[in-house]
Design a protein around this motif. Structure first.
Motif, PDB file in Angstrom:
ATOM      1  N   ALA A 687       0.845  -1.198   0.000  1.00  0.00           N
ATOM      2  CA  ALA A 687       0.000   0.000   0.000  1.00  0.00           C
ATOM      3  C   ALA A 687       0.878   1.245   0.000  1.00  0.00           C
ATOM      4  CB  ALA A 687      -0.927  -0.001   1.203  1.00  0.00           C
ATOM      5  N   ALA A 688       0.485   2.251  -0.757  1.00  0.00           N
ATOM      6  CA  ALA A 688       1.224   3.508  -0.777  1.00  0.00           C
ATOM      7  C   ALA A 688       0.974   4.281   0.516  1.00  0.00           C
ATOM      8  CB  ALA A 688       0.795   4.346  -1.980  1.00  0.00           C
ATOM      9  N   LYS A 689       1.907   5.139   0.841  1.00  0.00           N
ATOM     10  CA  LYS A 689       1.800   5.955   2.035  1.00  0.00           C
ATOM     11  C   LYS A 689       0.601   6.891   1.942  1.00  0.00           C
ATOM     12  CE  LYS A 689       4.428   9.337   4.762  1.00  0.00           C
ATOM     13  NZ  LYS A 689       5.661  10.152   4.797  1.00  0.00           N
ATOM     14  N   GLU A 690      -0.179   6.995   3.018  1.00  0.00           N
ATOM     15  CA  GLU A 690      -1.361   7.860   3.012  1.00  0.00           C
ATOM     16  C   GLU A 690      -0.934   9.332   2.963  1.00  0.00           C
ATOM     17  OE1 GLU A 690      -4.571   7.428   2.696  1.00  0.00           O
ATOM     18  OE2 GLU A 690      -4.222   5.285   2.425  1.00  0.00           O
ATOM     19  N   LEU A 691      -1.609  10.079   2.130  1.00  0.00           N
ATOM     20  CA  LEU A 691      -1.365  11.513   2.003  1.00  0.00           C
ATOM     21  C   LEU A 691      -2.652  12.262   2.337  1.00  0.00           C
ATOM     22  CD1 LEU A 691       0.604  11.489  -1.379  1.00  0.00           C
ATOM     23  CD2 LEU A 691       1.563  11.544   0.931  1.00  0.00           C
ATOM     24  N   LYS A 692      -2.525  13.567   2.580  1.00  0.00           N
ATOM     25  CA  LYS A 692      -3.673  14.365   3.012  1.00  0.00           C
ATOM     26  C   LYS A 692      -4.312  15.088   1.826  1.00  0.00           C
ATOM     27  CE  LYS A 692      -1.971  15.223   7.709  1.00  0.00           C
ATOM     28  NZ  LYS A 692      -1.597  16.263   8.701  1.00  0.00           N
ATOM     29  N   TYR A 693      -5.612  15.300   1.942  1.00  0.00           N
ATOM     30  CA  TYR A 693      -6.344  16.112   0.970  1.00  0.00           C
ATOM     31  C   TYR A 693      -7.528  16.752   1.678  1.00  0.00           C
ATOM     32  CZ  TYR A 693      -9.754  12.292   0.779  1.00  0.00           C
ATOM     33  OH  TYR A 693     -10.694  11.348   1.096  1.00  0.00           O
ATOM     34  N   LYS A 694      -8.097  17.774   1.037  1.00  0.00           N
ATOM     35  CA  LYS A 694      -9.203  18.509   1.644  1.00  0.00           C
ATOM     36  C   LYS A 694     -10.546  18.073   1.066  1.00  0.00           C
ATOM     37  CE  LYS A 694      -6.439  22.610   2.701  1.00  0.00           C
ATOM     38  NZ  LYS A 694      -6.227  24.059   2.443  1.00  0.00           N
ATOM     39  N   GLU A 695     -11.552  18.106   1.959  1.00  0.00           N
ATOM     40  CA  GLU A 695     -12.913  17.792   1.512  1.00  0.00           C
ATOM     41  C   GLU A 695     -13.446  18.948   0.667  1.00  0.00           C
ATOM     42  OE1 GLU A 695     -14.931  15.119   1.969  1.00  0.00           O
ATOM     43  OE2 GLU A 695     -13.233  14.052   2.867  1.00  0.00           O
ATOM     44  N   GLN A 696     -14.209  18.609  -0.333  1.00  0.00           N
ATOM     45  CA  GLN A 696     -14.789  19.642  -1.180  1.00  0.00           C
ATOM     46  C   GLN A 696     -16.142  20.093  -0.645  1.00  0.00           C
ATOM     47  OE1 GLN A 696     -16.659  19.917  -5.559  1.00  0.00           O
ATOM     48  NE2 GLN A 696     -14.588  19.109  -5.531  1.00  0.00           N
ATOM     49  N   THR A 697     -16.393  21.379  -0.745  1.00  0.00           N
ATOM     50  CA  THR A 697     -17.682  21.947  -0.394  1.00  0.00           C
ATOM     51  C   THR A 697     -18.515  22.078  -1.656  1.00  0.00           C
ATOM     52  OG1 THR A 697     -16.638  23.209   1.393  1.00  0.00           O
ATOM     53  CG2 THR A 697     -18.838  23.922   0.687  1.00  0.00           C
ATOM     54  N   ALA A 698     -19.746  21.597  -1.615  1.00  0.00           N
ATOM     55  CA  ALA A 698     -20.606  21.603  -2.807  1.00  0.00           C
ATOM     56  C   ALA A 698     -21.035  23.018  -3.163  1.00  0.00           C
ATOM     57  CB  ALA A 698     -21.831  20.728  -2.579  1.00  0.00           C
ATOM     58  N   SER A 699     -21.137  23.292  -4.452  1.00  0.00           N
ATOM     59  CA  SER A 699     -21.527  24.616  -4.938  1.00  0.00           C
ATOM     60  C   SER A 699     -23.007  24.870  -4.703  1.00  0.00           C
ATOM     61  CB  SER A 699     -21.222  24.734  -6.434  1.00  0.00           C
ATOM     62  OG  SER A 699     -19.850  24.509  -6.679  1.00  0.00           O
ATOM     63  N   PRO A 700     -23.392  26.097  -4.366  1.00  0.00           N
ATOM     64  CA  PRO A 700     -24.797  26.390  -4.068  1.00  0.00           C
ATOM     65  C   PRO A 700     -25.664  26.384  -5.328  1.00  0.00           C
ATOM     66  CG  PRO A 700     -23.525  28.406  -4.084  1.00  0.00           C
ATOM     67  CD  PRO A 700     -22.536  27.290  -4.251  1.00  0.00           C
ATOM     68  N   VAL A 701     -26.960  26.373  -5.098  1.00  0.00           N
ATOM     69  CA  VAL A 701     -27.950  26.379  -6.172  1.00  0.00           C
ATOM     70  C   VAL A 701     -28.599  27.754  -6.237  1.00  0.00           C
ATOM     71  CG1 VAL A 701     -30.132  25.375  -6.963  1.00  0.00           C
ATOM     72  CG2 VAL A 701     -28.386  23.917  -5.922  1.00  0.00           C
ATOM     73  N   ILE A 702     -28.713  28.295  -7.436  1.00  0.00           N
ATOM     74  CA  ILE A 702     -29.337  29.600  -7.635  1.00  0.00           C
ATOM     75  C   ILE A 702     -30.608  29.397  -8.449  1.00  0.00           C
ATOM     76  CG2 ILE A 702     -29.055  31.939  -8.538  1.00  0.00           C
ATOM     77  CD1 ILE A 702     -26.024  31.515  -8.419  1.00  0.00           C
ATOM     78  N   SER A 703     -31.737  29.871  -7.934  1.00  0.00           N
ATOM     79  CA  SER A 703     -33.001  29.656  -8.645  1.00  0.00           C
ATOM     80  C   SER A 703     -33.770  30.952  -8.822  1.00  0.00           C
ATOM     81  CB  SER A 703     -33.859  28.638  -7.899  1.00  0.00           C
ATOM     82  OG  SER A 703     -34.176  29.098  -6.607  1.00  0.00           O
ATOM     83  N   ALA A 704     -34.324  31.097 -10.017  1.00  0.00           N
ATOM     84  CA  ALA A 704     -35.196  32.219 -10.373  1.00  0.00           C
ATOM     85  C   ALA A 704     -35.692  31.947 -11.784  1.00  0.00           C
ATOM     86  CB  ALA A 704     -34.446  33.546 -10.315  1.00  0.00           C
ATOM     87  N   ASP A 705     -36.660  32.746 -12.239  1.00  0.00           N
ATOM     88  CA  ASP A 705     -37.096  32.616 -13.625  1.00  0.00           C
ATOM     89  C   ASP A 705     -35.990  33.137 -14.526  1.00  0.00           C
ATOM     90  OD1 ASP A 705     -39.593  31.589 -12.942  1.00  0.00           O
ATOM     91  OD2 ASP A 705     -40.430  33.608 -12.667  1.00  0.00           O
ATOM     92  N   ARG A 706     -35.546  32.275 -15.436  1.00  0.00           N
ATOM     93  CA  ARG A 706     -34.460  32.686 -16.331  1.00  0.00           C
ATOM     94  C   ARG A 706     -34.878  33.863 -17.206  1.00  0.00           C
ATOM     95  NH1 ARG A 706     -31.954  29.077 -21.200  1.00  0.00           N
ATOM     96  NH2 ARG A 706     -30.067  30.288 -21.572  1.00  0.00           N
ATOM     97  N   LEU A 707     -36.138  33.877 -17.599  1.00  0.00           N
ATOM     98  CA  LEU A 707     -36.686  34.953 -18.420  1.00  0.00           C
ATOM     99  C   LEU A 707     -37.842  35.577 -17.647  1.00  0.00           C
ATOM    100  CD1 LEU A 707     -36.275  36.093 -21.351  1.00  0.00           C
ATOM    101  CD2 LEU A 707     -38.200  34.628 -22.025  1.00  0.00           C
ATOM    102  N   PHE A 708     -37.799  36.894 -17.425  1.00  0.00           N
ATOM    103  CA  PHE A 708     -38.857  37.528 -16.639  1.00  0.00           C
ATOM    104  C   PHE A 708     -39.315  38.826 -17.296  1.00  0.00           C
ATOM    105  CE2 PHE A 708     -34.832  39.095 -14.988  1.00  0.00           C
ATOM    106  CZ  PHE A 708     -35.039  40.453 -14.789  1.00  0.00           C
ATOM    107  N   ASP A 709     -40.514  39.277 -16.888  1.00  0.00           N
ATOM    108  CA  ASP A 709     -41.094  40.465 -17.507  1.00  0.00           C
ATOM    109  C   ASP A 709     -40.682  41.754 -16.804  1.00  0.00           C
ATOM    110  OD1 ASP A 709     -42.708  39.529 -19.709  1.00  0.00           O
ATOM    111  OD2 ASP A 709     -43.939  38.515 -18.215  1.00  0.00           O
ATOM    112  N   VAL A 710     -40.969  41.848 -15.486  1.00  0.00           N
ATOM    113  CA  VAL A 710     -40.705  43.095 -14.756  1.00  0.00           C
ATOM    114  C   VAL A 710     -39.656  42.886 -13.672  1.00  0.00           C
ATOM    115  CG1 VAL A 710     -41.737  44.975 -13.404  1.00  0.00           C
ATOM    116  CG2 VAL A 710     -43.058  43.885 -15.234  1.00  0.00           C
ATOM    117  N   THR A 711     -39.958  41.974 -12.748  1.00  0.00           N
ATOM    118  CA  THR A 711     -39.007  41.655 -11.677  1.00  0.00           C
ATOM    119  C   THR A 711     -38.948  40.142 -11.495  1.00  0.00           C
ATOM    120  OG1 THR A 711     -40.687  41.749  -9.932  1.00  0.00           O
ATOM    121  CG2 THR A 711     -39.498  43.804 -10.441  1.00  0.00           C
ATOM    122  N   SER A 712     -37.929  39.690 -10.785  1.00  0.00           N
ATOM    123  CA  SER A 712     -37.797  38.263 -10.491  1.00  0.00           C
ATOM    124  C   SER A 712     -37.141  38.097  -9.122  1.00  0.00           C
ATOM    125  CB  SER A 712     -36.959  37.565 -11.551  1.00  0.00           C
ATOM    126  OG  SER A 712     -36.896  36.176 -11.323  1.00  0.00           O
TER     127      SER A 712
END
Length: 933
Positions: A687-712
């Motif tokens: 077995a190879a020698k254990e090395l360190k690495y960092k956990e990844q943080t998941a990217s957030p989700v952005i939601s809204a109407d992609r196409l809107f008339d006045v406001t969104s």
């Protein structure tokens, strides 16, 4: 002492290979159904696959050139693909006939009957009914041997048709003497620039009775892109003509050298016997015992199919054609071709690490040379061409697996650098993948599958880095290997596509669409082989993940969305007939329910592999379908290639003997401890020698109407509720403003076209940045489309064709509306009269994908929406045969016209013509933006 041991070992291997395992091989398995195999003669990993061709139309089920349902043979060609999904090969075709020679395939072809057909390992024979000719075929690695017995006296012909199957780009036939010719064939199909040279020797002098050459046609040289010769002689009843054909990927000299080395024998039966011995030598590496002859046939035919490729692709002196079309010599290794890596990394290559370690090293050396000569590791390499078929850079899996299992004979540093190079390119969505840690629909088609498979490949590179003690590379690629977290939707447990920062909706895990490769979310939601504990944790623990595995097997066994012929062998949504499912049943081992793994694997072995032409449940795929059977029947499978361990089940056979290259024999029985099976033949790997690495943080989700008339209203959500979220907005009026991220505290309201960027943070670790664009409508028009849009290609709804967002040439990203077999009529209501002087509408052509430009486009104007006046007709000028993927704007100036309504009428191409692979099918129109000035 060493010499004595070597002699005894050689004797031992000879004794094993002397046993006739080839008697159990049935080359007809997979030639029916969707197996796509061929029944002809070949030797293990040979350059020559000499087989009958019953298909010349490039059809899907005729990929190998042969289908068991056919009754006509067009000829016998020397190269074939084993169980692939794309048609190619069929080089150097010969066909014996009698009477007047013809170059019409309809004329020189012959009916045949399966009752007069035989195929064994290294041999094929058939009776051609048309002229009562008995054909026998066998091979060495580089030379095909033909024997034609003419059962009637008369004029006999050997037709050589270089236009057989794929497109001839350049051909040449040299007449050396009355018995010898040389051939050069450069062709285009899946491999777009394939070179084959051949040297042919007849057993008796032949005369040229007919010729076709649209280039040079001299006494001893024929050339062109239409090229065929008929060689004729008179024969007595029962007379035989023997033919030997040596192939070379390099040049005429290579073909001549290969002929001298392997084409000396005039004894057909001796060559046949030697081919059989070659097969027995390979097949004897795994001995299984069973009283069921069908099971033995299925097992040894599976071995046969695994050993049919990759194919040796160098001359006897080591000369080969590199990916750059220059010539090189292989030193201390053999150079190979035909690497269907998306398929074979899963089972076929891990099997080779067990029973053929030297050849595995040769494969890796071939990869290294292909990178040096072609710029990157192979993806789906064919005859020194990169087809770019399928996804990922799975050559790194083969390399990591070899290194993890202690295989030597290649340069680890060069292999690592080649692997790293593939991961750092900016192709096929990798640029987005590197920058934001996942691929979205906006970036690249098949975004989910690519993200997941890249993440596994990155883990493989990290394992190489660990072995080489490259700490920074290890940490970097281990972090990238967690990119799957960005497409895991914790609300439903599925791997779900993201579009414009949000989860793509509507979502149906059974839907086959352009977000997945040959599959759907069910098939890909289990593909985290590098971090199965992490996937289990994401689901909420072993019990919940067990339920999720149960769910794929109990789901309805119908897919939705696009028809995908590769998805076969369904157990619920599990598809044994295609590779993404192949590891799933073994995941029960990870939730402490091995009995469920046992149940599923045994069911598949019992029901999805048969001793019959349709005995494969899906494409053979260059040995992967068969490798799954071999490993499963031995009680092992490599769920994570790159780890020196197997997942285990109870062996299918009572006793299995593995004869390994180091001279040792491993015996497996149903009582062999699972712990012993888990590390079978890898007990001494350090077995190879254990090395360190960092956990990844998941990217957030952005939601809204992609196409809107006045406001969104824009909402930003962390995938993990423990994460903090930071955001930044940039609207159309402040593009040059310097802004910084700030903490997100609640929904935002926007009233302009705006770009929103956001990231999550946990314990100081930031996620990749999610970017979403929200567009204020450029108009307030309405549109009615009088045609039925294909549900796969809606681009988000009818407003997509007037939303100001233009689709690009990669139509699979979903910005085009697709209509099949219909003239498309769109009526735009401006809501009030408007002055028009310029009109345009945009269309796309991808001829191979059945998408063709409209024949013509008409523009009409109306004030009342009932009476329309024709303003302009624009004819299409792009040839349907033009396979360049392209966009055309049908734009025109018109006399100033005031109207409330604009009608755009795009006339569909109609049925696909005879020259098209989909001949008879309905062509698509793809339309995006309609604009008016």
């Amino acid at each position: 002492m060493k010499k004595t041991i070597t002699v005894l070992l050689g004797f031992f291997i000879a004794q094993i290979s002397a046993q006739n395992y080839s008697q159990y091989v049935n080359p007809f398995i997979g030639t029916g159904g969707h197996g796509h195999t061929f029944p002809g003669a070949t030797v293990p990993f040979g350059m020559v696959q000499l087989s009958p061709d019953t298909r010349i139309d490039g059809s899907w089920d005729g990929c190998s050139g042969y289908h068991y349902s056919d009754s006509v043979i067009y000829g016998f060609s020397h190269t074939h693909l084993n169980g692939t999904g794309v048609s190619d090969y069929g080089d150097i075709m010969l066909m014996p006939t009698m009477g007047k020679a013809s170059f019409s395939s309809k004329e020189y072809s012959s009916k045949f009957s399966h009752k007069n057909e035989k195929a064994t390992a290294g041999f094929y024979s058939v009776k051609l009914d048309k002229h009562d000719i008995d054909v026998r075929l066998t091979t060495t690695k580089r030379v095909g041997y033909h024997e034609y017995k003419f059962n009637k006296a008369g004029a006999a012909n050997i037709v050589l048709d270089l236009n057989h199957r794929d497109k001839l780009l350049q051909g040449e036939i040299r007449i050396i003497d009355a018995k010898t010719i040389e051939i050069f064939r450069r062709s285009e199909a899946w491999a777009t620039n394939q070179f084959v040279y051949a040297r042919i020797e007849f057993s008796k002098p032949m005369k040229i009775s007919k010729s076709l050459a649209n280039g040079s046609q001299e006494s001893n040289l024929y050339s062109g892109t239409q090229l065929a010769l008929a060689f004729s002689t008179n024969v007595k009843k029962g007379e035989k003509i023997n033919i030997k054909v040596a192939l070379s990927p390099t040049d005429y000299d290579g073909a001549a050298k290969n002929f001298l080395s392997e084409g000396k024998s005039d004894d057909f039966d001796a060559v046949k016997k030697e081919a059989e011995a070659e097969w027995n030598k390979e097949l004897a590496k795994i001995e299984v015992k069973s009283d069921d002859k069908n099971k033995l046939t299925i097992f040894y035919t599976a071995m046969y199919h695994v050993f049919t490729q990759p194919n040796i692709n160098m001359d006897v002196d080591g000369k080969y054609r590199g990916r750059d079309n220059k010539f090189y010599y292989a030193k201390d290794f053999s150079f190979y071709s035909v690497f269907s890596l998306w398929d074979t990394f899963r089972g076929a290559h891990p099997l080779m690490t067990l029973i053929d370690r030297k050849r595995t090293a040769d494969f890796v050396n071939t990869f290294i040379k292909q990178r040096e000569q072609g710029g990157k590791l192979p993806v789906w390499e064919l005859s020194s061409n990169e087809t770019e078929c399928m996804i990922g850079y799975h050559g790194v899996s083969v390399i990591a697996d070899a290194m993890a299992k202690g295989i030597t004979g290649f340069d680890y540093e060069k292999a690592f650098e080649a692997s790293k190079n593939s991961a750092m390119l900016d192709i096929f969505g990798l640029d987005a993948y590197k920058n934001k840690n996942y691929i979205s629909i906006d970036d690249e088609h098949e975004s989910v599958s690519k993200t997941l498979e890249y993440a596994y490949d990155d883990w493989c590179i990290a394992q190489m880095a660990k072995i080489l003690n490259k700490k920074e590379d290890y940490a970097y690629f281990m972090k990238r290997s967690q990119n799957w977290k960005n497409l895991y939707n914790p609300k439903n447990g599925f791997m779900q596509a993201r579009k414009n920062g949000n989860w793509y909706e509507p979502f149906d895990p059974r839907e086959v669409n352009n977000n997945y490769t040959e599959g759907n979310s069910w098939h890909y939601s289990y593909f985290v082989p590098q971090d199965i504990p992490g996937l289990i944790q994401a689901h909420g623990g072993k019990e919940k993940f067990e339920q999720f595995i149960d769910a794929i097997f109990s789901a309805p066994d119908k897919t939705t969305g696009r028809e995908q012929v590769d998805i076969t062998g369904l157990m619920g949504q599990y598809a044994q007939g295609n590779e993404p499912s192949h590891h799933i049943a073994y995941l029960y081992n990870f939730v402490d329910k091995p009995q469920k793994t046992e149940e599923k694997i045994k069911y598949i072995l019992d029901n999805f592999y048969k001793n019959a032409p349709d005995g494969l449940i899906g494409n053979e795929d260059c040995g992967q379908m068969s490798a799954w059977y071999i490993l499963g029947s031995m009680g092992i499978y490599s769920v994570t290639p790159g780890k020196a361990e197997w997942e285990t089940v109870t062996p299918y056979f009572d006793e299995i003997k593995l004869h390994l290259e180091d001279g040792t024999t491993k015996i497996i029985t149903k009582n062999t401890p699972k712990s012993e099976l888990k590390h079978l033949s890898f007990e001494n790997v350090k077995a190879a020698k254990e090395l360190k690495y960092k956990e990844q943080t998941a990217s957030p989700v952005i939601s809204a109407d992609r196409l809107f008339d006045v406001t969104s209203k824009v909402e930003i959500t962390a995938v993990d509720e423990k994460d903090k979220v930071y955001y930044m907005t940039l609207d159309e009026d402040d593009k040059n403003a310097k802004k910084s991220f700030k903490a997100y505290k609640g929904p935002l309201t926007i009233n302009k076209t705006t770009k929103v960027s956001a990231y999550s943070e946990r314990n100081g670790e930031k996620s990749g940045i999610t970017i979403a664009n929200f567009n204020k409508r450029p108009n307030h028009w309405d549109v009615t489309v009088n045609a039925n849009v294909n549900p796969q290609y809606t681009a988000g709804g009818k407003l997509a064709i007037i939303d100001g967002i233009n689709g690009d040439v990669n139509w699979r990203k979903g910005e085009w509306q697709g209509y099949q077999g219909q003239t498309v009529e769109a009526i735009i209501d401006f809501k009030s009269p408007q002055q028009m002087n310029h009109i345009s509408s945009t269309y796309l052509q991808d001829s191979r994908a059945w998408i063709l430009m409209p024949k013509k486009v008409e523009y009409y104007a109306s004030m009342d929406g009932k009476t329309f006046i024709l303003l302009k007709t624009l004819e299409n000028n792009i040839d349907a045969k033009d396979e360049t993927v392209q966009v055309k704007d049908f734009a025109t100036d018109v006399l100033p016209t005031e109207a409330r309504y604009l009608k755009v009428k795009a006339y569909h191409f109609g049925k696909l013509p005879a020259w098209h692979q989909g001949a008879g099918g309905d062509a698509y129109i793809f339309v995006d933006e309609i604009s008016v000035k």
